[in-house]
Design an enzyme around this catalytic site. Structure first.
Site, PDB file in Angstrom:
ATOM      1  N   PRO A  54      15.420  23.043  63.821  1.00 18.96           N
ATOM      2  CA  PRO A  54      14.929  24.144  63.004  1.00 18.96           C
ATOM      3  C   PRO A  54      15.936  25.295  62.996  1.00 18.96           C
ATOM      4  O   PRO A  54      16.545  25.588  64.018  1.00 18.96           O
ATOM      5  CB  PRO A  54      13.619  24.560  63.686  1.00 18.96           C
ATOM      6  CG  PRO A  54      13.470  23.737  64.907  1.00 18.96           C
ATOM      7  CD  PRO A  54      14.598  22.761  64.992  1.00 18.96           C
ATOM      8  N   GLY A  72      16.603  29.846  67.672  1.00 21.81           N
ATOM      9  CA  GLY A  72      17.178  29.866  69.023  1.00 21.81           C
ATOM     10  C   GLY A  72      17.427  28.478  69.557  1.00 21.81           C
ATOM     11  O   GLY A  72      17.571  28.279  70.764  1.00 21.81           O
ATOM     12  N   GLY A  85      20.010  26.569  68.490  1.00 26.00           N
ATOM     13  CA  GLY A  85      21.426  26.223  68.373  1.00 26.00           C
ATOM     14  C   GLY A  85      21.790  25.487  67.095  1.00 26.00           C
ATOM     15  O   GLY A  85      22.745  24.704  67.085  1.00 26.00           O
ATOM     16  N   ALA A 113      25.332  23.587  66.570  1.00 27.96           N
ATOM     17  CA  ALA A 113      25.341  22.133  66.371  1.00 27.96           C
ATOM     18  C   ALA A 113      26.094  21.797  65.081  1.00 27.96           C
ATOM     19  O   ALA A 113      26.868  20.836  65.027  1.00 27.96           O
ATOM     20  CB  ALA A 113      23.912  21.600  66.321  1.00 27.96           C
ATOM     21  N   ASP A 132      26.072  28.352  73.166  1.00 30.05           N
ATOM     22  CA  ASP A 132      25.470  27.402  72.225  1.00 30.05           C
ATOM     23  C   ASP A 132      26.431  26.256  71.904  1.00 30.05           C
ATOM     24  O   ASP A 132      26.049  25.086  71.863  1.00 30.05           O
ATOM     25  CB  ASP A 132      25.092  28.102  70.917  1.00 30.05           C
ATOM     26  CG  ASP A 132      23.879  29.003  71.069  1.00 30.05           C
ATOM     27  OD1 ASP A 132      23.526  29.312  72.221  1.00 30.05           O
ATOM     28  OD2 ASP A 132      23.295  29.395  70.045  1.00 30.05           O
TER      29      ASP A 132
END
Ligand code: PMV
Length: 287
Positions: free
Chosen positions: A78, A82, A84, A88, A129
């Site tokens: 999503p 929060g 990442g 990603a 992240d």
């Protein structure tokens, strides 16, 4: 066709404090972003079922040549929660392009290139992240004067329940707000930093871990990054049997993570109450 992936993440502890050099722990989750690249004639084009905006195009052009590629993104992380999603994506873009151009990258090189892309989204990210998006698993992260230092730790058999507030937080604004309100090394940031080794030592004991995570949540509240919706998700989880819960990530929206002896039961109760929830083990990273 060339492909690359990066996994989603949750910060177990230390968000915000990590920006100021305190240690943090984060885990990879079973959600992934994948980039597929196909060589084409003409300008590079970007495709995604979740839609394509200007920021995404800038990120793609930060990595991939402006001509010659069809870029297809697929993600079940999503956005703005929060978890990442942008890190990603950054890692997936870097890996896919390295694959397409037959370039071998070390984890450090992947991290460095992805961090440059992540900066387009978040201004001054600590890099945590990207480290988790590239490595997966359980990562100890610390920013030092000479650069980020991360360590992959042995993964405990920990399942985390994720409860989604349904709204997005703006990491750049939240980090900026903390910087304005709390000049470096305030007692709150120090207290968050001091929790990380305690949480690391309690990862296999949910009855010790939960209260420490809740303590971290309260400190994030004092820092001004929680919201009534996040607080109420934390209390929902704890009333439903979680030993502890906290917001995960920059705050201002996004998700709460909870630990409990009965993860499936907590997810079922949350879903019954109309909350978007799922559980995830610590996931090893996708390549
Ligand atoms: O992108 P988020 O929501 O996971 O937040 C990242 C964690 C922060 O500590 C708030 C910022 C950072 O760059 O470390």
């Amino acid at each position: 066709m060339a492909s690359g992936s990066g996994c989603g993440k949750l910060i177990l502890c230390g968000e915000h404090a990590v920006v100021y050099g305190h240690p943090a722990l984060a885990i990879g989750v079973q959600r992934t972003t994948t980039v597929d690249l196909q060589p084409v004639e003409g300008p590079t084009s970007v495709h995604s079922a979740q839609g394509v905006d200007e920021q995404l195009i800038r990120a793609v052009h930060g990595v991939i040549s402006p001509t010659g590629w069809r870029v297809q993104l697929t993600s079940d992380i999503p956005m703005g929660r929060g978890m990442g999603s942008s890190a990603a994506l950054s890692v997936a873009l870097v890996r896919a392009y390295a694959c397409a151009t037959h370039t071998m990258l070390t984890t450090e090189q992947t991290h460095e290139q992805a961090l440059a892309v992540e900066t387009l989204f978040h201004g001054t990210p600590s890099g945590i992240d990207n480290a988790v998006a590239a490595l997966g698993g359980l990562v100890h992260f610390r920013r030092t004067d000479t650069g980020p230092v991360w360590t992959s730790l042995p993964c405990p058999a920990l399942t985390v329940v994720v409860l989604d507030s349904g709204t997005a937080g703006n990491t750049r604004e939240l980090v900026g707000g903390v910087r304005e309100r709390h000049p470096e090394n305030t007692p709150i940031l120090n207290a968050i930093g001091a929790l990380t080794p305690q949480i690391q030592a309690a990862l296999t004991d949910l009855d010790r871990l939960g209260p420490l995570l809740y303590n971290n949540h309260q400190l994030l509240g004092e820092l001004g990054v929680s919201t009534p919706a996040l607080d109420s998700l934390v209390h929902f989880a704890m009333d439903a049997g979680a030993t502890g819960a906290k917001l995960a990530g920059a705050g201002g929206g996004g998700v709460v993570l909870a630990v409990t002896h009965s993860p499936d039961q907590l997810v079922a109760r949350a879903v019954h109450a109309g909350i978007d929830a799922f559980c995830t083990p610590i996931a090893t990273g996708a390549a």
